[in-house]
Structures are given as structure tokens and as C-alpha cells.
Design an enzyme around this catalytic site. Structure first.
Site, PDB file in Angstrom:
ATOM      1  N   SER A  14     -32.191 -92.108 -75.219  1.00  0.00           N
ATOM      2  CA  SER A  14     -32.217 -91.048 -75.804  1.00  0.00           C
ATOM      3  C   SER A  14     -30.752 -90.268 -75.278  1.00  0.00           C
ATOM      4  O   SER A  14     -30.780 -89.959 -73.566  1.00  0.00           O
ATOM      5  CB  SER A  14     -33.335 -90.128 -75.912  1.00  0.00           C
ATOM      6  OG  SER A  14     -33.549 -89.301 -75.508  1.00  0.00           O
ATOM      7  N   PHE A  15     -29.990 -90.014 -76.091  1.00  0.00           N
ATOM      8  CA  PHE A  15     -28.857 -88.910 -75.486  1.00  0.00           C
ATOM      9  C   PHE A  15     -29.222 -87.968 -74.262  1.00  0.00           C
ATOM     10  O   PHE A  15     -28.724 -86.999 -73.737  1.00  0.00           O
ATOM     11  CB  PHE A  15     -27.449 -88.631 -76.947  1.00  0.00           C
ATOM     12  CG  PHE A  15     -26.914 -87.030 -76.812  1.00  0.00           C
ATOM     13  CD1 PHE A  15     -26.076 -87.382 -75.541  1.00  0.00           C
ATOM     14  CD2 PHE A  15     -27.512 -86.365 -76.875  1.00  0.00           C
ATOM     15  CE1 PHE A  15     -25.869 -86.142 -75.021  1.00  0.00           C
ATOM     16  CE2 PHE A  15     -26.973 -84.619 -76.739  1.00  0.00           C
ATOM     17  CZ  PHE A  15     -25.945 -85.020 -75.303  1.00  0.00           C
ATOM     18  N   LYS A  66     -37.681 -86.308 -89.596  1.00  0.00           N
ATOM     19  CA  LYS A  66     -36.978 -84.799 -89.604  1.00  0.00           C
ATOM     20  C   LYS A  66     -37.947 -84.515 -91.377  1.00  0.00           C
ATOM     21  O   LYS A  66     -36.978 -82.931 -90.846  1.00  0.00           O
ATOM     22  CB  LYS A  66     -35.232 -85.128 -90.022  1.00  0.00           C
ATOM     23  CG  LYS A  66     -34.697 -85.690 -88.342  1.00  0.00           C
ATOM     24  CD  LYS A  66     -33.107 -86.190 -88.176  1.00  0.00           C
ATOM     25  CE  LYS A  66     -32.357 -85.536 -87.630  1.00  0.00           C
ATOM     26  NZ  LYS A  66     -30.874 -85.749 -87.526  1.00  0.00           N
ATOM     27  N   ASP A 103     -28.120 -79.253 -85.833  1.00  0.00           N
ATOM     28  CA  ASP A 103     -26.726 -79.923 -86.714  1.00  0.00           C
ATOM     29  C   ASP A 103     -26.556 -78.847 -87.172  1.00  0.00           C
ATOM     30  O   ASP A 103     -24.679 -78.689 -87.045  1.00  0.00           O
ATOM     31  CB  ASP A 103     -27.644 -80.574 -87.594  1.00  0.00           C
ATOM     32  CG  ASP A 103     -28.103 -82.557 -86.864  1.00  0.00           C
ATOM     33  OD1 ASP A 103     -27.773 -82.617 -85.779  1.00  0.00           O
ATOM     34  OD2 ASP A 103     -28.715 -83.323 -87.756  1.00  0.00           O
ATOM     35  N   GLY A 130     -30.027 -86.788 -94.326  1.00  0.00           N
ATOM     36  CA  GLY A 130     -30.280 -85.980 -94.012  1.00  0.00           C
ATOM     37  C   GLY A 130     -28.745 -85.158 -92.956  1.00  0.00           C
ATOM     38  O   GLY A 130     -27.989 -83.818 -93.237  1.00  0.00           O
ATOM     39  N   ALA A 131     -27.976 -86.372 -92.528  1.00  0.00           N
ATOM     40  CA  ALA A 131     -27.249 -84.805 -91.732  1.00  0.00           C
ATOM     41  C   ALA A 131     -25.476 -85.217 -93.211  1.00  0.00           C
ATOM     42  O   ALA A 131     -24.845 -83.778 -92.839  1.00  0.00           O
ATOM     43  CB  ALA A 131     -25.723 -86.449 -91.112  1.00  0.00           C
ATOM     44  N   LEU A 206     -19.069 -88.287 -87.861  1.00  0.00           N
ATOM     45  CA  LEU A 206     -20.091 -87.635 -87.074  1.00  0.00           C
ATOM     46  C   LEU A 206     -20.839 -88.616 -85.779  1.00  0.00           C
ATOM     47  O   LEU A 206     -21.507 -88.571 -85.526  1.00  0.00           O
ATOM     48  CB  LEU A 206     -21.993 -87.271 -87.875  1.00  0.00           C
ATOM     49  CG  LEU A 206     -21.489 -85.829 -88.983  1.00  0.00           C
ATOM     50  CD1 LEU A 206     -20.498 -85.519 -88.776  1.00  0.00           C
ATOM     51  CD2 LEU A 206     -22.981 -85.676 -89.300  1.00  0.00           C
ATOM     52  N   TYR A 208     -20.864 -91.053 -82.754  1.00  0.00           N
ATOM     53  CA  TYR A 208     -20.320 -90.392 -81.770  1.00  0.00           C
ATOM     54  C   TYR A 208     -19.994 -91.641 -80.738  1.00  0.00           C
ATOM     55  O   TYR A 208     -19.416 -91.500 -79.283  1.00  0.00           O
ATOM     56  CB  TYR A 208     -20.940 -89.846 -80.933  1.00  0.00           C
ATOM     57  CG  TYR A 208     -22.383 -89.450 -80.735  1.00  0.00           C
ATOM     58  CD1 TYR A 208     -23.275 -89.534 -81.598  1.00  0.00           C
ATOM     59  CD2 TYR A 208     -23.401 -89.842 -79.777  1.00  0.00           C
ATOM     60  CE1 TYR A 208     -24.979 -88.840 -82.309  1.00  0.00           C
ATOM     61  CE2 TYR A 208     -24.260 -90.513 -80.132  1.00  0.00           C
ATOM     62  CZ  TYR A 208     -25.336 -90.356 -81.078  1.00  0.00           C
ATOM     63  OH  TYR A 208     -26.860 -89.990 -81.401  1.00  0.00           O
TER      64      TYR A 208
HETATM   65  N1  LIG Z   1     -22.938 -85.780 -83.689  1.00  0.00           N
HETATM   66  C1  LIG Z   1     -24.253 -85.443 -83.899  1.00  0.00           C
HETATM   67  O1  LIG Z   1     -24.723 -84.824 -83.192  1.00  0.00           O
HETATM   68  C2  LIG Z   1     -24.799 -86.414 -85.262  1.00  0.00           C
HETATM   69  C3  LIG Z   1     -25.951 -85.499 -86.015  1.00  0.00           C
HETATM   70  C4  LIG Z   1     -26.766 -86.112 -87.174  1.00  0.00           C
HETATM   71  C5  LIG Z   1     -25.879 -87.325 -87.467  1.00  0.00           C
HETATM   72  N2  LIG Z   1     -25.892 -88.548 -87.187  1.00  0.00           N
HETATM   73  C6  LIG Z   1     -24.508 -89.474 -87.385  1.00  0.00           C
HETATM   74  O2  LIG Z   1     -24.221 -89.565 -88.442  1.00  0.00           O
HETATM   75  C7  LIG Z   1     -23.839 -91.104 -89.159  1.00  0.00           C
HETATM   76  C8  LIG Z   1     -25.328 -90.001 -90.306  1.00  0.00           C
HETATM   77  O3  LIG Z   1     -26.584 -89.858 -90.135  1.00  0.00           O
HETATM   78  P1  LIG Z   1     -27.838 -89.498 -91.239  1.00  0.00           P
HETATM   79  O4  LIG Z   1     -28.745 -89.716 -89.797  1.00  0.00           O
HETATM   80  O5  LIG Z   1     -27.840 -89.067 -91.926  1.00  0.00           O
HETATM   81  O6  LIG Z   1     -28.174 -91.134 -91.625  1.00  0.00           O
HETATM   82  P2  LIG Z   1     -28.872 -92.038 -93.107  1.00  0.00           P
HETATM   83  O7  LIG Z   1     -29.390 -91.005 -93.544  1.00  0.00           O
HETATM   84  O8  LIG Z   1     -29.090 -93.303 -92.520  1.00  0.00           O
HETATM   85  O9  LIG Z   1     -27.437 -92.280 -93.224  1.00  0.00           O
HETATM   86  C9  LIG Z   1     -26.753 -91.805 -93.377  1.00  0.00           C
HETATM   87  C10 LIG Z   1     -26.137 -92.042 -95.494  1.00  0.00           C
HETATM   88  O10 LIG Z   1     -24.973 -93.356 -95.605  1.00  0.00           O
HETATM   89  C11 LIG Z   1     -24.291 -94.134 -96.120  1.00  0.00           C
HETATM   90  N3  LIG Z   1     -24.527 -95.542 -95.368  1.00  0.00           N
HETATM   91  C12 LIG Z   1     -26.141 -95.795 -95.174  1.00  0.00           C
HETATM   92  N4  LIG Z   1     -25.505 -97.148 -94.416  1.00  0.00           N
HETATM   93  C13 LIG Z   1     -24.349 -97.761 -95.211  1.00  0.00           C
HETATM   94  C14 LIG Z   1     -23.250 -98.480 -95.494  1.00  0.00           C
HETATM   95  N5  LIG Z   1     -23.464 -99.377 -94.904  1.00  0.00           N
HETATM   96  N6  LIG Z   1     -22.163 -98.098 -96.239  1.00  0.00           N
HETATM   97  C15 LIG Z   1     -21.900 -97.097 -96.598  1.00  0.00           C
HETATM   98  N7  LIG Z   1     -22.949 -96.147 -96.385  1.00  0.00           N
HETATM   99  C16 LIG Z   1     -23.754 -96.126 -96.226  1.00  0.00           C
HETATM  100  C17 LIG Z   1     -26.066 -93.563 -97.204  1.00  0.00           C
HETATM  101  O11 LIG Z   1     -25.317 -93.219 -98.409  1.00  0.00           O
HETATM  102  P3  LIG Z   1     -25.385 -94.065 -99.820  1.00  0.00           P
HETATM  103  O12 LIG Z   1     -26.805 -94.442-100.233  1.00  0.00           O
HETATM  104  O13 LIG Z   1     -25.285 -92.629-100.791  1.00  0.00           O
HETATM  105  O14 LIG Z   1     -24.306 -94.412 -99.344  1.00  0.00           O
HETATM  106  C18 LIG Z   1     -26.699 -92.667 -96.040  1.00  0.00           C
HETATM  107  O15 LIG Z   1     -27.964 -91.842 -97.381  1.00  0.00           O
HETATM  108  C19 LIG Z   1     -25.373 -91.727 -88.001  1.00  0.00           C
HETATM  109  O16 LIG Z   1     -24.526 -91.798 -87.573  1.00  0.00           O
HETATM  110  C20 LIG Z   1     -25.863 -90.509 -87.006  1.00  0.00           C
HETATM  111  O17 LIG Z   1     -25.722 -91.604 -85.387  1.00  0.00           O
HETATM  112  C21 LIG Z   1     -25.011 -87.505 -85.846  1.00  0.00           C
END
Ligand SMILES: NC(=O)c1ccc[n+]([C@@H]2O[C@H](COP(=O)([O-])OP(=O)(O)OC[C@H]3O[C@@H](n4cnc5c(N)ncnc54)[C@H](OP(=O)(O)O)[C@@H]3O)[C@@H](O)[C@H]2O)c1
Length: 246
Positions: A14-15, A66, A103, A130-131, A206, A208
Site C-alpha cells: 500500500s502506498f 468506496k 480525491d 469512481g475516479a 490519474l 501514478y
Molecule cells: N492518483 C491518485 O491519487 C488516484 C486516486 C484514485 C484513482 N486513481 C487511478 O485512477 C484510475 C481509475 O480509478 P477507478 O477507481 O475509477 O477505477 P475503475 O473503476 O476500475 O475504472 C475506471 C473506468 O476505467 C474504464 N476502463 C477500465 N478498464 C479499461 C480498459 N481496459 N480500457 C478502457 N477503459 C477502461 C472503465 O470505464 P468504461 O467501462 O466506461 O470504459 C471504468 O469504469 C486507476 O488507475 C486508479 O489507480 C488514482
């Protein structure tokens, strides 16, 4: 000892645990605070965790809890309510549990850093999870019009096939809120025509890990301004710390 931690199903490396351990060490708080990983097979187990953990001030929440944590909370911040997701819980002295979404703090800070005083006329938000909801909340707050891009026609305004050169010229801010390009699949990138990007474009990823994704690398190749998810990651952790300490 004041306790904090992270709940999720499988936590692995975990980060947050590393971030807070280093922070407590650096700031001379290591004897006062402890940040632990709490792997819960089901969200119901949060009741037992809270009951049995002495001096638990709060915890972060990660996948897949979440949204599922919400029925176990007494109040939500307006942001958490609007987004429908909680990544930080504070436990008050009287036992009430308040849910927050930090976030949004990370996204606000990142957009300020990336855009400076530029106000884009349109944004593309890739992904609908969610993001993406948190990104949409901050874009609405900043009055930046946006289109949601999904693989599924039912979930967004556009699919990847709809992103023409014209769409890209009208939407100069592009935010990757999908896991595409994340370790270990570091050669993957969202499916857009990168050759249409210019120095008028701003790309925020998003993701990292890695810090420089293929999405950002391709954008930079055509002159776009880029920012990784690392600033967001640090900012959401610091925002959680402020909530627990206030
Ligand atoms: N930097 C930070 O602090 C931070 C904080 C939160 C999240 N994040 C990052 O943000 C990203 C998204 O997080 P999340 O929790 O929202 O994830 P998630 O719910 O697993 O996925 C987000 C969306 O991405 C799309 N997706 C998934 N797999 C895909 C693929 N192979 N090709 C194209 N689209 C795809 C889907 O949308 P569709 O089905 O509508 O295409 C899905 O609803 C992750 O990489 C996470 O690590 C970073």
C-alpha cells in the site's frame, strides 16, 4: 497510540501505509500514531474492526469498498454525497463516523498545477468509474464543460471511436481516469489519435505507477502539457491527515 489505517479487500503493497510510516518518522510522530492495513473479506467486518480497535481515529477506504462503506457511516461531506464514494472516514469522539472524498482535493490541486491560469473550453474525461466521478465533480466546480468517454455507448457521451480530430481540437484538457497504462501494462495507452495533439493541450493522468505513462509520453511528443497522478496521490493523503487532525 492513536490509530489510523486503510480498509480494502486485498491491500498488498500500500502506498498509504508507506507514506504515513515515513511521514510519522519524519515528523517525530512515530510513537504517537500508527497506520495499519486492515484487510476485510466483507464490508460488514468494518463494525467489528471499529469496535475492537482502541483509539481508532479514522481510516482510508479503497477498492472495493468506496461505495459499500456508505451505509456504515452517520454523515457524508457534501463532496462524498455528490460523488457517491468515500475514501476517508473520520471517527468522532462520540463514535459518529463521517465520510469524506479527498480525491477531489488531489484533483483540484493537480488541475491548478497543470492549467495555471488557462481555462480550457472543453475537457474529455476518459472512463466512468469512481475516479471519473470525482474528476467530473471538480470540472463542474471549475465550470469547465466536459464530455465523458466510455467504451460503452450507454455509459458516456462519446466512445473512443467518436474522438475525431475535431473533437480533440475542441477539448484541450484530456483526463485519463481509467487504469489503462498502469503497471504492469505500461505500454498501453487510451485509444486517441495523439498526432492531433498540440501545445494547446493539457493531459492529466490519474495513473501514478509509472509516473510517466505512455499516455503522457505520447502527449508530450506532440507538445502537450502533462501531469501524472503522483501529486494527486500525495494531496489526497495529506487532505485525509488534515481531516483526522482537525
Ligand atoms: N492518483 C491518485 O491519487 C488516484 C486516486 C484514485 C484513482 N486513481 C487511478 O485512477 C484510475 C481509475 O480509478 P477507478 O477507481 O475509477 O477505477 P475503475 O473503476 O476500475 O475504472 C475506471 C473506468 O476505467 C474504464 N476502463 C477500465 N478498464 C479499461 C480498459 N481496459 N480500457 C478502457 N477503459 C477502461 C472503465 O470505464 P468504461 O467501462 O466506461 O470504459 C471504468 O469504469 C486507476 O488507475 C486508479 O489507480 C488514482
Amino acid at each position: 497510540m492513536k490509530r489510523l489505517g486503510l480498509i480494502g479487500r486485498t491491500l498488498g503493497h500500500s502506498f498509504s501505509a508507506r507514506y504515513f510510516a515515513e511521514k510519522f518518522e519524519r515528523e517525530g510522530l512515530a510513537g504517537e500514531y500508527e497506520y495499519s492495513l486492515y484487510e476485510l473479506p466483507e464490508i460488514e467486518c468494518v463494525e467489528e474492526l471499529v469496535r475492537s480497535t482502541e483509539n481508532l481515529l479514522g481510516f482510508n477506504v479503497t477498492i472495493p469498498y468506496k461505495q459499500q462503506i456508505i451505509p456504515y457511516l452517520d454523515e457524508l461531506s457534501s463532496e462524498a454525497r455528490n460523488i457517491g464514494a468515500v475514501n476517508c472516514v473520520k471517527i468522532l469522539a462520540d463514535g459518529r463516523r463521517i465520510g469524506y472524498n479527498t480525491d477531489v482535493d488531489g484533483i483540484r490541486l493537480s488541475l491548478n498545477k497543470l492549467l495555471g491560469s488557462v481555462e480550457p473550453e472543453g475537457a474529455l474525461v476518459l472512463g466512468t468509474g469512481g475516479a471519473s466521478q470525482a474528476v467530473q465533480y471538480v470540472l463542474a466546480e471549475r465550470n469547465i464543460p466536459y464530455q465523458i468517454v466510455s467504451r460503452d455507448t450507454a455509459k458516456g457521451n462519446l466512445t473512443y471511436d467518436d474522438i475525431s480530430a475535431e473533437v480533440l481540437s475542441e477539448h484541450t484538457l484530456i483526463i485519463n481516469s481509467t487504469p489503462v497504462g498502469m503497471y504492469p501494462k505500461v505500454e498501453d495507452a487510451p485509444s486517441i489519435d495523439y498526432s492531433c495533439l498540440t501545445s494547446d493541450h493539457f493531459l492529466f493522468d490519474l495513473v501514478y505507477n509509472p509516473v510517466e505513462t505512455q499516455f503522457l509520453r505520447m502527449g508530450a511528443k506532440y507538445g502537450a502539457h502533462t501531469l501524472s497522478g503522483l501529486d494527486m496521490l500525495y494531496a489526497q493523503a495529506e487532505a485525509a491527515w488534515s481531516i483526522w487532525c482537525e
